[in-house]
Motif scaffolding. Structure first.
Motif, mmCIF file in Angstrom:
data_model
loop_
_atom_site.group_PDB
_atom_site.id
_atom_site.type_symbol
_atom_site.label_atom_id
_atom_site.label_comp_id
_atom_site.label_asym_id
_atom_site.label_seq_id
_atom_site.Cartn_x
_atom_site.Cartn_y
_atom_site.Cartn_z
ATOM 1 N N ALA A 235 27.234 22.587 40.266
ATOM 2 C CA ALA A 235 25.976 22.842 39.834
ATOM 3 C C ALA A 235 25.915 24.100 38.754
ATOM 4 O O ALA A 235 26.179 25.243 39.484
ATOM 5 N N VAL A 236 25.551 24.132 37.822
ATOM 6 C CA VAL A 236 25.501 25.066 36.686
ATOM 7 C C VAL A 236 23.949 25.406 36.533
ATOM 8 O O VAL A 236 23.226 24.673 35.943
ATOM 9 N N ALA A 237 23.625 26.598 36.955
ATOM 10 C CA ALA A 237 22.185 26.887 36.765
ATOM 11 C C ALA A 237 21.897 27.678 35.549
ATOM 12 O O ALA A 237 22.724 28.551 35.147
ATOM 13 N N ALA A 258 23.927 26.814 43.959
ATOM 14 C CA ALA A 258 24.519 26.507 42.732
ATOM 15 C C ALA A 258 25.921 27.158 42.631
ATOM 16 O O ALA A 258 26.113 28.244 43.368
ATOM 17 N N ASP A 259 27.104 26.712 41.921
ATOM 18 C CA ASP A 259 28.161 27.315 41.727
ATOM 19 C C ASP A 259 28.185 28.445 40.587
ATOM 20 O O ASP A 259 29.143 29.464 40.919
ATOM 21 N N ILE A 260 27.531 28.347 39.660
ATOM 22 C CA ILE A 260 27.373 29.322 38.526
ATOM 23 C C ILE A 260 26.142 29.383 38.122
ATOM 24 O O ILE A 260 25.170 28.320 37.929
ATOM 25 N N ALA A 261 25.849 30.394 37.795
ATOM 26 C CA ALA A 261 24.311 30.803 37.275
ATOM 27 C C ALA A 261 24.668 31.731 35.907
ATOM 28 O O ALA A 261 25.276 32.527 35.925
ATOM 29 N N GLY A 280 24.137 37.860 27.245
ATOM 30 C CA GLY A 280 24.099 36.624 28.231
ATOM 31 C C GLY A 280 24.704 37.045 29.630
ATOM 32 O O GLY A 280 25.706 38.154 29.713
ATOM 33 N N PHE A 281 24.061 36.764 30.509
ATOM 34 C CA PHE A 281 24.551 37.070 31.980
ATOM 35 C C PHE A 281 25.492 35.990 32.673
ATOM 36 O O PHE A 281 24.954 34.732 32.186
ATOM 37 N N MET A 282 26.357 36.273 33.356
ATOM 38 C CA MET A 282 26.850 34.981 34.048
ATOM 39 C C MET A 282 27.222 35.544 35.634
ATOM 40 O O MET A 282 27.820 36.445 35.599
ATOM 41 N N THR A 283 26.918 34.715 36.582
ATOM 42 C CA THR A 283 27.417 35.047 38.117
ATOM 43 C C THR A 283 27.795 33.687 38.443
ATOM 44 O O THR A 283 27.721 32.561 38.160
ATOM 45 N N CYS A 284 28.553 33.626 39.726
ATOM 46 C CA CYS A 284 29.217 32.731 40.239
ATOM 47 C C CYS A 284 29.686 32.778 41.652
ATOM 48 O O CYS A 284 29.333 34.084 42.417
#
Length: 453
Positions: A235-237, A258-261, A280-284
């Motif tokens: 699940a990618v947010a 979620a697995d990735i945001a 862009g931001f990315m968290t997981c």
């Protein structure tokens, strides 16, 4: 940085130090036929007061518009301290920590940024950072395919920003990754869970889940996340960071989160600037950290027990073999991340919540006012954050032109991206709008509707 001109004495002293008699002698290697001579079109010098007046008059020629445009880039109030601090020399000139051990200040700031973003999204780890929200989504798709291993297909709702979808296709198409679009419910503007039944027997690496979606509508994120996990997909947010001050963070969606945001960081203290630069931001989740592109900063102690910061898990092409790199386009948008870190530090959780709540309240008030006008109705009957789609009974492009002539940018014409949404505007109001601004929009729209009819 300030411009400090040299006096004639300064110039003479510098020339004497290097053994040159004049500026012309300093550049005597330039062929004479390439020199333009004196600049005859440059006007005479002006005083500071005169040049300020001139620039003010030039700026006024652009006009001032009251903007109700959102669609992925938002006008928020940015405290003056944010860019006053960000443009200090030690931040302004610090791009990226290639020599990590000599960049402790930069590394600490990035570490603080990562901590804030992980907390805001409810995830375990954050990188620092990516070009923009669209490329962050594309990187998340690549990341999901690497993690899933058996499927190279991504489910993407049509409610995801159309530009994000286009960028993702551009980046993944040469890696044999298929992007499969999911239609939305025309009544709610959401992805209906039963719509996903048609994909129940197929395998996908990930389901993309926007919150709020491009229409400003809130999706059924818990059900969508659980559906993806039940299908052994990630699940990618795709989220608006300001909305997370009010809404449930991706890390708490469904049974497992979620697995990735990912998302666009522009709302966090970055001016609109005609479209960029943004970040862009990315968290997981922790188990996906080795698939994450970009830099990750760690905190440690040295042999003397002193705190220090270091680059860790440097899985990019500059550090390992290209074939093993997680990405070859990831970057640290250092200055933008610095501004976002300072912005979040100044506002804190309560301040960010007030921005989100005020933006939501303004949009609710505006939509209620506009719906009272003849020929205006909401396109979707679903909860929204700070954007909403309005359907007009007259040509919407003509209405937008009439609004602009009155100094109001009335929104985004949705039929440019969604042909079935004829004469539909996407309207946004943030905390920058006053009651008088909402009243002005309502009045000029009333006039524009009457004129168009």
């Amino acid at each position: 940085m300030p411009f400090i001109p040299h006096t004639e004495e300064d110039v003479a002293e510098m020339l004497a130090s290097i053994g040159a008699k004049s500026i012309d002698e300093l550049f005597d290697e330039i062929p004479a036929d390439l020199k333009t001579g004196k600049l005859t079109q440059v006007p005479p010098g002006l005083s500071e007061m005169e040049i300020s007046r001139l620039m003010y008059e030039r700026a006024q020629q652009d006009g001032f518009y009251l903007s109700f445009i959102g669609a992925g880039a938002y006008e928020h109030h940015i405290p003056a301290a944010v860019w006053q601090i960000t443009t200090r020399g030690e931040f302004y000139s610090s791009y990226t920590p290639y020599q990590a051990e000599a960049s402790q200040g930069t590394l600490q700031l990035l570490y603080e940024y990562q901590t804030m973003m992980a907390s805001l999204t409810g995830m375990d780890v954050s990188n620092a950072s990516l070009y923009d929200g669209a490329s962050a989504l594309a990187e998340a798709a690549l990341m999901a395919v690497r993690q899933h291993r058996t499927s190279r297909r991504i489910l993407v709702p049509q409610t995801v920003h159309p530009v994000y979808r286009n960028v993702m296709r551009t980046i993944v198409r040469n890696q044999a990754i298929e992007v499969v679009e999911v239609p939305y419910d025309p009544a709610t503007g959401q992805v209906a869970i039963d719509t996903l039944d048609q994909f129940a027997q197929e395998e996908f690496a990930a389901l993309i889940i926007p919150q709020p979606n491009f229409f400003g509508v809130l999706e059924q994120v818990d059900a969508l996340t659980d559906w993806a996990h039940d299908k052994q997909s990630l699940a990618v947010a795709v989220v608006n960071p300001v909305s997370l001050a009010m809404l449930k963070p991706p890390g708490e969606w469904g049974r497992r989160g979620a697995d990735i945001a990912v998302g666009e960081g522009q709302p966090l203290g970055i001016p609109l600037s005609s479209g960029g630069p943004y970040f862009g931001f990315m968290t997981c989740k922790q188990e996906l950290v080795r698939q994450m592109p970009g830099r990750i900063i760690g905190r440690t102690t040295d042999l003397e027990g002193k705190e220090g910061f270091a680059l860790t898990l440097q899985a990019r092409e500059q550090h390992i073999r290209r074939s093993k790199a997680t990405s070859n386009i990831c970057t640290n948008q250092g200055l933008m991340v610095t501004a976002a870190t300072i912005y979040m530090s100044l506002l804190g959780p309560e301040g960010l919540y007030r921005v989100a709540a005020h933006s939501h309240a303004n949009t609710v008030a505006l939509i209620e006012q506009l719906e009272k006008l003849p020929g205006v109705k909401k396109a979707f009957h679903s909860p929204f954050f700070h954007e909403a789609a309005l359907q007009l009974s007259v040509p919407a492009d003509k209405v937008l032109n009439r609004l602009k002539a009155q100094g109001v940018l009335g929104g985004v014409l949705l039929e440019n991206h969604y042909p079935d949404l004829k004469n539909t505007l996407l309207v946004c109001a943030t905390e920058t709008k006053t009651a008088e601004d909402l009243d002005k929009y309502t009045e000029v729209l009333r006039q524009a509707l009457a004129a168009s009819a």
